[in-house]
Design a protein around this motif. Structure first.
Motif, mmCIF file in Angstrom:
data_model
loop_
_atom_site.group_PDB
_atom_site.id
_atom_site.type_symbol
_atom_site.label_atom_id
_atom_site.label_comp_id
_atom_site.label_asym_id
_atom_site.label_seq_id
_atom_site.Cartn_x
_atom_site.Cartn_y
_atom_site.Cartn_z
ATOM 1 N N ALA A 1 -10.110 -6.691 -5.471
ATOM 2 C CA ALA A 1 -10.160 -5.600 -4.494
ATOM 3 C C ALA A 1 -11.611 -5.329 -4.125
ATOM 4 O O ALA A 1 -12.496 -5.365 -4.983
ATOM 5 N N THR A 2 -11.853 -5.057 -2.847
ATOM 6 C CA THR A 2 -13.193 -4.764 -2.345
ATOM 7 C C THR A 2 -13.226 -3.336 -1.813
ATOM 8 O O THR A 2 -12.328 -2.910 -1.087
ATOM 9 N N ASP A 3 -14.284 -2.605 -2.201
ATOM 10 C CA ASP A 3 -14.462 -1.214 -1.743
ATOM 11 C C ASP A 3 -13.188 -0.407 -1.981
ATOM 12 O O ASP A 3 -12.735 0.339 -1.111
ATOM 13 N N ARG A 4 -12.645 -0.526 -3.196
ATOM 14 C CA ARG A 4 -11.411 0.191 -3.535
ATOM 15 C C ARG A 4 -11.754 1.519 -4.211
ATOM 16 O O ARG A 4 -12.515 1.559 -5.178
ATOM 17 N N GLU A 5 -11.167 2.592 -3.713
ATOM 18 C CA GLU A 5 -11.349 3.915 -4.306
ATOM 19 C C GLU A 5 -10.407 4.068 -5.482
ATOM 20 O O GLU A 5 -9.198 3.934 -5.334
ATOM 21 N N LEU A 6 -10.976 4.348 -6.658
ATOM 22 C CA LEU A 6 -10.181 4.527 -7.869
ATOM 23 C C LEU A 6 -10.707 5.715 -8.652
ATOM 24 O O LEU A 6 -11.909 6.037 -8.574
ATOM 25 N N HIS B 1 -2.012 -2.715 -4.994
ATOM 26 C CA HIS B 1 -2.447 -1.372 -5.341
ATOM 27 C C HIS B 1 -2.822 -1.353 -6.824
ATOM 28 O O HIS B 1 -2.167 -1.987 -7.648
ATOM 29 N N TYR C 1 -3.006 -7.625 -0.745
ATOM 30 C CA TYR C 1 -3.380 -6.326 -1.296
ATOM 31 C C TYR C 1 -2.466 -6.009 -2.470
ATOM 32 O O TYR C 1 -1.239 -6.128 -2.380
ATOM 33 N N THR D 1 -15.917 4.321 -5.689
ATOM 34 C CA THR D 1 -15.617 3.092 -4.956
ATOM 35 C C THR D 1 -16.097 1.884 -5.743
ATOM 36 O O THR D 1 -17.257 1.837 -6.177
ATOM 37 N N TYR D 2 -15.200 0.916 -5.908
ATOM 38 C CA TYR D 2 -15.497 -0.249 -6.744
ATOM 39 C C TYR D 2 -15.068 -1.540 -6.052
ATOM 40 O O TYR D 2 -14.169 -1.544 -5.208
ATOM 41 N N ASN D 3 -15.710 -2.629 -6.455
ATOM 42 C CA ASN D 3 -15.144 -3.960 -6.302
ATOM 43 C C ASN D 3 -14.539 -4.330 -7.649
ATOM 44 O O ASN D 3 -15.249 -4.329 -8.667
ATOM 45 N N LYS E 1 0.844 -1.187 0.000
ATOM 46 C CA LYS E 1 0.000 0.000 0.000
ATOM 47 C C LYS E 1 0.884 1.244 0.000
ATOM 48 O O LYS E 1 2.030 1.200 0.454
#
Length: 408
Positions: free
Chosen positions: A343-348, A316, A314, A329-331, A233
């Protein structure tokens, strides 16, 4: 387009262009990061006679192996296939250590007879080795120091319940077989686990080896394995190599003084050398709005990068196509007919179909653990080094899936 890894290194090539040229998904390795990692390790242990034995199970691409050889790094192999790939990459058998785990003895015989040095990891193998070779061939003994360390229970290798190595509590039995067959033990080996960022676990295990070493008068090597922590991370804690090097060097030099002469200190890093050099480039195929989640589907899955599903690791993710888009926010999920969530609840930055996403830290245990599950092809691999991008493994085709099958 530039994107950075967790240590602010850049891949100065347009990710979309690479995918257009070589296809998506695509593994890309950055040679400059491998060079930097090797240098950091060499500098951290400049105060002792140190040898790096790359644990090549992390990444066996021949271009990576040849780069390691160019940098003066030798190999640690765990199978006949890795041994043969090492030879194909230009390594002499004498430059390779064979570290088996419960393998058929004939695998050990082949490696030893060709000149590799084996890490003996069981009492039964030690007895067989003594009966077969007596004092004519050297070996290392892999001790289990009964030390718990590492970032995940699946990558801890030195605790009492681990299958790896011979428990140090069996030292008397080890010595009995060594003496009975006059086995030429030239080194003691241990590997504590992975994702270790502090010196103390290494030192704790090393102290066990140092005490055991006093019973072996002809040692040349103390092998402390690997497992140095890399960053996953942004702002992740990593191993402070200079501090760790100073701490271990001090302890090792004190041991050598007590032992009566200077020995070699070996390390077997795998992930540390290649994890951050690697990127898995994928293309977003579908963005699916759901009442509970927004899913980004990509043209890859656990068949290409199994670590998130196997270890919960994890990685990145960068949107290399739309890096300045509004954050959402995506899966991020794969295309395999299984749950294969990257990835779960990943901000992109906003992801649109066709955007190229880069998964970082994909250089270790990415391609080497890949499969053809769902009859999917494995991707191509590209090495970027010294200003040149070159294809080092072509993308698979249907012919590759059918090549070993027999059509009745």
């Amino acid at each position: 387009m530039q994107f950075t890894d967790t240590e602010t290194q850049t891949l100065d090539i347009d990710a979309a262009q690479l995918c257009q040229q070589y296809g998506s998904p695509l593994y890309v390795y950055q040679g400059s990061i491998i060079r930097r990692k090797v240098q950091a390790l060499q500098e951290a242990f400049s105060g002792v006679t140190m040898k790096i034995k790359y644990a090549c199970k992390a990444n066996t691409n021949l271009a990576v192996l040849r780069l390691m050889r160019e940098l003066g790094v030798e190999l640690d192999v765990v199978s006949p296939g890795e041994f043969e790939m090492g030879k194909y990459a230009g390594y002499a058998p004498e430059q390779m250590t064979f570290t088996p785990s419960g393998v058929p003895y004939e695998e050990v015989r082949t490696a030893v007879d060709e000149g590799a040095t084996v890490n003996v990891d069981s009492i039964s193998l030690l007895e067989w080795f003594g009966q077969t070779y007596g004092s004519s061939k050297p070996c290392l003994i892999r001790l289990k120091p009964n030390v718990t360390a590492g970032g995940h229970d699946k990558i801890m290798t030195a605790h009492p319940d681990s299958k790896f190595g011979i428990s140090v509590t069996l030292l008397d039995d080890i010595l009995a077989f060594v003496n009975k067959y006059s086995i030429n033990v030239i080194g003691l080996h241990q590997h504590t686990g992975s994702d270790i960022k502090e010196a103390e676990p290494f030192l704790k295990a090393a102290r066990v080896l140092f005490e055991a070493a006093m019973h072996f008068p002809n040692l040349q090597i103390i092998d402390l394995g690997g497992g140095f922590k890399v960053g996953y991370k942004p702002d992740d804690a990593v191993t402070d190599m200079q501090h760790l090097g100073a701490e271990i060097t001090e302890g090792f030099r004190a041991f050598c003084a007590r032992y009566g002469r200077e020995l070699q200190l070996w390390f077997e890093p795998g992930k540390y050398l290649v994890s951050e050099c690697g990127y898995l480039l994928t293309t977003a195929t579908v963005v699916k709005e759901d009442p509970a989640r927004t899913f980004v589907h990509v043209d890859s899955g656990l068949n290409h990068l199994i670590r998130p599903m196997m270890y919960g690791s994890y990685h990145h993710i960068l949107n290399t196509t739309n890096p300045d888009g509004p954050l959402k926010t995506y899966n991020v999920v794969g295309y395999i007919c299984e749950t294969d969530t990257f990835a779960t609840d990943r901000e992109l930055p906003e992801v649109r179909p066709g955007d190229v996403l880069a998964f970082l830290n994909a250089g270790a245990y990415g391609f080497t653990m890949s499969s053809n599950y769902n009859a999917r092809y494995r991707p191509a691999e590209v090495l970027v080094d010294q200003g040149e991008a070159r294809l080092v493994r072509r993308r698979e085709t249907l012919d590759d899936l059918l090549r070993t099958q027999i059509d009745l």
